[in-house]
Design an enzyme around this catalytic site. Structure first.
Site, mmCIF file in Angstrom:
data_model
loop_
_atom_site.group_PDB
_atom_site.id
_atom_site.type_symbol
_atom_site.label_atom_id
_atom_site.label_comp_id
_atom_site.label_asym_id
_atom_site.label_seq_id
_atom_site.Cartn_x
_atom_site.Cartn_y
_atom_site.Cartn_z
ATOM 1 N N TYR A 156 78.125 30.792 -1.541
ATOM 2 C CA TYR A 156 77.715 29.433 -1.133
ATOM 3 C C TYR A 156 76.088 29.193 -2.161
ATOM 4 C CZ TYR A 156 80.831 28.896 2.501
ATOM 5 O OH TYR A 156 82.184 29.020 3.138
ATOM 6 N N HIS A 157 75.697 29.977 -2.838
ATOM 7 C CA HIS A 157 74.887 29.805 -3.899
ATOM 8 C C HIS A 157 73.589 29.243 -3.408
ATOM 9 C CE1 HIS A 157 79.020 29.564 -5.618
ATOM 10 N NE2 HIS A 157 78.367 30.288 -6.405
ATOM 11 N N CYS A 158 73.163 29.453 -2.177
ATOM 12 C CA CYS A 158 72.133 29.030 -1.335
ATOM 13 C C CYS A 158 71.947 27.504 -1.480
ATOM 14 C CB CYS A 158 70.807 29.553 -2.029
ATOM 15 S SG CYS A 158 70.724 31.426 -2.013
ATOM 16 N N THR A 159 72.900 26.749 -1.499
ATOM 17 C CA THR A 159 73.098 25.292 -1.479
ATOM 18 C C THR A 159 74.266 24.766 -0.485
ATOM 19 O OG1 THR A 159 73.107 23.239 -2.970
ATOM 20 C CG2 THR A 159 74.433 25.184 -3.723
ATOM 21 N N ASN A 174 68.120 26.002 -1.427
ATOM 22 C CA ASN A 174 67.448 26.405 -0.134
ATOM 23 C C ASN A 174 66.022 26.616 -0.140
ATOM 24 O OD1 ASN A 174 69.388 25.877 1.822
ATOM 25 N ND2 ASN A 174 70.246 28.301 1.993
#
Length: 379
Positions: free
Chosen positions: A335-338, A97
């Site tokens: 979601y690991h910012c992706t 992100n």
């Protein structure tokens, strides 16, 4: 047991702790703002950090790196400082992100256009598909060097070659590779490289930077005091002052310099070899467990120190909770910012559990993880 190095490396080397302690204890000055001893020492510390990074990352002029609070700020400087209304950008579906959100902001506010290139389930990108996306107004190609979800390594050299053939700039997000995988910006054709200090460089949180090719002039995203050309109303043109407004984080940069020196001492190739061996052990042992779904590159394929998986009929957050509370293993779930990466991995509905090793990870920690996942997979 700490298996969350993709978020922040830990424990920090003793040299990093000592450097930060010495900075806080003896360096009250701000570089470029005074002529007393402590101010000059702070300036020497920043110069030393730039010099170490230039050796590690393969660029000639240490002043071509601008320090930032983190890779996110570095990416924002690169993206917002370069793009103008009407520009076209090619990126990938694996971006964090920190790349996607600035691009989406500029789409909404300045009318830039963006193509996100899909990848296959192992994270591989089709270069022929990339070629077809270039336009006359393509200004920038952005790619993560390694996915923070899949651990796959993208062909940034080939992407850079394509970018340059079409008159575009190549920006690389090195959050998962700087300090973990050999990077040479000049040899690889990287025009801008964003990196954090707190991951592979073994430094503290709140540090990072952006390498900027000498032919690229970015519009600063922060304006203010630099200690140079102070009588002028505009931000100075000289590097690195142009991109470093305000009092810098001298304790953090001291730690970052010490961490980068430690990486040089150990050798990036040795670090990668160690992490590669551990990830292969994890993949080899988890891939045949009933109820375990691995995502990302297969056994033997190139990857950084990241292995992500899902347990059937169990929420990843629950899996991570059990690994922590029952086995004392720290991992990352969610979601690991992706979100685009999860869409490519077909895990949008669930998210995933991410295990990430570092140079300090020991074999017994990996063996404990494997036993723990095997037990959890049985319900």
């Amino acid at each position: 047991m700490y298996l969350d190095h993709a978020a922040t490396s830990w424990p920090k080397p003793e040299a990093v702790i000592n450097a930060m302690t010495e900075s806080v204890t003896f360096m009250a000055g701000s570089p470029g703002r005074g002529t007393h001893g402590m101010s000059l020492q702070a300036g020497r510390t920043m110069n030393k950090a730039r010099s170490t990074l230039s050796k590690l990352l393969g660029f000639g002029n240490p002043n071509d790196v601008a320090f930032a609070q983190n890779a996110t700020m570095a990416l924002n400087l690169a993206i917002k400082g370069l793009l103008q209304p009407g520009d076209h950008v090619i990126s990938t579906m694996l971006e964090h992100n920190s790349v996607r959100r600035p691009l989406e902001f500029l789409k909404r506010t300045q009318g830039i256009e963006v193509n996100y290139v899909p990848v296959d389930l192992s994270g591989q990108i089709n270069l022929e598909a990339v070629k077809k996306l270039f336009r006359t107004n393509t200004k920038l190609v952005i790619a993560t060097h390694s996915s923070n979800l899949l651990g796959c390594i993208l062909p940034v050299e080939e992407l850079a070659r394509l970018a340059h053939e079409h008159g575009a700039v190549m920006l690389v997000d090195g959050a998962q590779t700087v300090g973990n995988l050999p990077v040479d910006v000049e040899r690889m054709g990287i025009d801008m490289l964003a990196f954090p200090g707190h991951k592979g460089l073994l430094g503290p949180q709140g540090t990072g930077g952006l390498y900027i090719h000498p032919d690229i002039n970015l519009e600063p995203q922060m304006h203010g005091g630099t200690g140079s050309q102070s009588a002028e109303p505009e931000q100075p043109d000289i590097r690195p002052d142009r991109y470093e407004a305000g009092t810098p984080n001298i304790p953090g940069i001291s730690g970052l310099a010490a961490g980068a020196e430690e990486v040089l001492r150990i050798g990036v190739e040795q670090i990668y070899k160690h992490e590669w061996s551990l990830t292969q052990t994890i993949v080899e042992n988890l891939q045949n467990l009933s109820g375990v779904k691995l995502i990302g590159p297969a056994l033997g394929e190139p990857r950084t120190g990241i292995v992500s998986f899902i347990l059937e009929n169990q929420d990843p957050a629950q899996t991570a909770f059990h690994l922590d509370r029952k086995y004392g293993i720290a991992v990352r779930a969610g979601y690991h910012c992706t979100p685009l990466g999860h869409a490519q991995a077909q895990t949008t509905e669930t998210g995933a559990v991410r295990v990430s090793v570092g140079y300090t990870t020991q074999e017994y920690e990996v063996e404990t993880l494997i036993r723990a996942v095997a037990e959890l997979s049985k319900g």
